[in-house]
Design an enzyme around this catalytic site. Structure first.
Site, PDB file in Angstrom:
ATOM      1  N   GLY A   1       0.778  -1.405   0.036  1.00  0.00           N
ATOM      2  CA  GLY A   1       0.100  -0.138   0.080  1.00  0.00           C
ATOM      3  C   GLY A   1       0.921   1.234   0.069  1.00  0.00           C
ATOM      4  O   GLY A   1       0.965   2.028  -1.111  1.00  0.00           O
TER       5      GLY A   1
ATOM      6  N   CYS B   1      -4.068  21.936  20.056  1.00  0.00           N
ATOM      7  CA  CYS B   1      -3.752  22.204  21.277  1.00  0.00           C
ATOM      8  C   CYS B   1      -3.305  21.003  21.871  1.00  0.00           C
ATOM      9  O   CYS B   1      -3.517  20.403  22.752  1.00  0.00           O
ATOM     10  CB  CYS B   1      -5.148  22.511  22.121  1.00  0.00           C
ATOM     11  SG  CYS B   1      -4.737  23.248  23.907  1.00  0.00           S
TER      12      CYS B   1
ATOM     13  N   TYR C   1      -1.275   6.777   4.628  1.00  0.00           N
ATOM     14  CA  TYR C   1      -1.531   6.970   6.050  1.00  0.00           C
ATOM     15  C   TYR C   1      -1.893   8.297   6.600  1.00  0.00           C
ATOM     16  O   TYR C   1      -1.919   8.435   7.807  1.00  0.00           O
ATOM     17  CB  TYR C   1      -0.687   6.003   7.000  1.00  0.00           C
ATOM     18  CG  TYR C   1      -0.737   4.589   6.581  1.00  0.00           C
ATOM     19  CD1 TYR C   1      -2.190   3.702   6.930  1.00  0.00           C
ATOM     20  CD2 TYR C   1       0.275   3.994   5.612  1.00  0.00           C
ATOM     21  CE1 TYR C   1      -1.819   2.323   6.234  1.00  0.00           C
ATOM     22  CE2 TYR C   1       0.232   2.773   5.638  1.00  0.00           C
ATOM     23  CZ  TYR C   1      -0.914   1.900   5.737  1.00  0.00           C
ATOM     24  OH  TYR C   1      -0.877   0.740   5.358  1.00  0.00           O
TER      25      TYR C   1
END
Length: 454
Positions: A302, A375, A405
């Site tokens: 992949g 944050c 990914y």
């Protein structure tokens, strides 16, 4: 310290990545400022020709390696790396089958027009409905992961009056040299059967007339650079294969994927020709040693197909120099995305590199950390690299090797919408996955009224 903080390493960037006369980055003939003006940032950019070239090269390499031993190889694209209908069409055009691992991924592949008989269906917790849908759609191979699933699948196949081909996912015990979360063949983890339990699974499959045991499957992990782990896993699998074929035909051995790519100049993965020859030769040697015919083979790359084809564009918002404990300095470069569009550095400690994309500079290189707007102190895009020291707000920064990914793992953390995906080819760009907007996020919140008040 790099010789040139503007240089584009060809092992990391798409082959089409270059700089124009003004020093701005172009990908497949499309300039980054044009991309920003049209689509905004952050932005995933995917070079279609690069994806296709990698797919062709991998299919050819494994096909030739298998043919040298008189067997066939089927190469599946591991859809979890990056799945969209456009990408499915590209890889199937280039001869790949497709591997999916959820009902949602199955629907994307089917919506793209993929041949169901050339789909493999993975997953450790396929639901009854997902298995029923797979059987009804005519999925070629289901990789079974538990005894419960064997019974569910047998019942689904019987309901539809078909004989479903299955592979048994086996954990070979080979511990790939990769991050713990990416090593998937050790014994104590959620996927597959231990070697000692596989014969019982095989017997149960063979006892059900609606199932046909076609072979074994093993995936040792991801981002693996060499042949050694695959060869050792193949030796163990061939030993099990030899025992199981005493009770019936077992025509296929699927050795998974996990072939690594270069993310930084320090990475040195084996080329696909060496990998394919080394892995296939290892299987042939093990079969010969046991006096059994070599089965057909299957593989599931992949990242190796789409990883290098992707580049993520960001705009710099702020910069600041931070004094370190040893008296040194690091320049923090904050961009308009971060862990919501690429969580891999936070999840796995993944390393990336970056370049100023909108211009070149002869300023002295500075040690930088490219960080996001979220944050979290762990919201790091590029942990450590060198950029020209005059990097400033408004510059575009490009991070290569983000084709795998990143989009797949993206989220809307901190209510930051996920970016669009744009494919580039031959000087043209087009959206292949629409980005989210704040309106999209609000539309999902049932507490938002038509007047905009909760």
């Amino acid at each position: 310290m790099p010789d040139d903080a503007n240089a584009l390493d060809p092992r990391i960037w798409p082959a089409s990545a270059t700089r124009d006369a003004q020093g701005a980055l172009t990908i497949a003939g499309v300039g980054v400022r044009e991309l920003q003006e049209t689509y905004g940032t952050p932005l995933y950019v995917l070079d279609e020709d690069e994806v296709r070239a990698h797919a062709r090269r991998i299919v050819a390499a494994f096909g030739a390696a298998a043919a040298a031993h008189g067997v066939r190889a089927r190469v599946y694209y591991a859809g979890k790396a990056f799945l969209s209908t456009a990408v499915v069409r590209w890889v199937t055009d280039e001869g790949m089958a497709v591997d999916v691992c959820t009902g949602g991924e199955l629907e994307v592949a089917l919506a793209a027009g993929a041949d169901p008989s050339r789909l493999g269906f993975h997953g450790n917790n396929k639901s009854v409905d997902e298995l029923d849908r797979a059987v009804a759609a005519g999925v070629g191979t289901v990789i079974v992961d538990s005894l419960v699933e064997i019974e569910r699948l047998a019942d689904a196949a019987a309901r539809h009056g078909v004989v479903q081909s299955v592979l048994i996912r086996v954990n070979s015990g080979v511990h790939a040299e990769t991050h713990d979360f990416l090593a998937t063949a050790h014994e104590d983890q959620k996927f597959g059967f231990a070697m000692v339990d596989a014969p019982d699974a095989a017997a149960r499959i063979r006892a059900r007339s609606s199932l046909r045991l076609s072979g074994l499957h093993c995936h040792i992990g991801s981002q693996i650079f060499g042949v050694a782990g695959f060869a050792e896993s193949a030796a163990r699998l061939v030993d099990l294969h030899a025992r199981l074929r005493e009770d019936g035909d077992l025509p296929l051995l699927n050795l998974g994927g996990g072939f690594g790519i270069a993310y930084t100049a320090a990475d040195d993965p084996a080329d696909i020709a060496s990998l394919s020859t080394g892995i296939v030769d290892a299987v042939a040697t093990e079969c010969a040693a046991r006096g059994i015919p070599m089965p057909d083979l299957a593989f599931e790359p992949g990242r190796a197909v789409v990883g290098q084809a992707g580049v993520t564009l960001y705009e710099v918002g702020t910069t600041k120099s931070v004094t370190l404990a040893d008296g040194g300095h690091r320049l923090y470069v904050s961009v308009d995305g971060g862990m919501s569009d690429n969580p891999r550095p936070a999840l796995y400690g993944a390393q990336y590199t970056a370049r100023i994309a909108s211009r070149v500079s002869d300023a002295d290189p500075a040690l930088v950390r490219v960080v996001g707007k979220h944050c979290e102190s762990g919201d790091i895009v590029v942990d450590s690299d060198h950029l020209p020291g005059d990097v400033a707000p408004g510059d575009l920064v490009a991070v290569p090797a983000t084709g795998a990914y990143c989009f797949s793992l993206a989220s809307s953390y901190n209510a930051v919408p996920r970016p669009p995906v744009v494919a580039v080819r031959g000087g043209r760009a087009r959206v292949i996955v629409r980005g989210e907007t704040i309106a999209d996020l609000l539309n999902r919140d049932v507490g938002v009224t038509s007047e905009g008040n909760a």
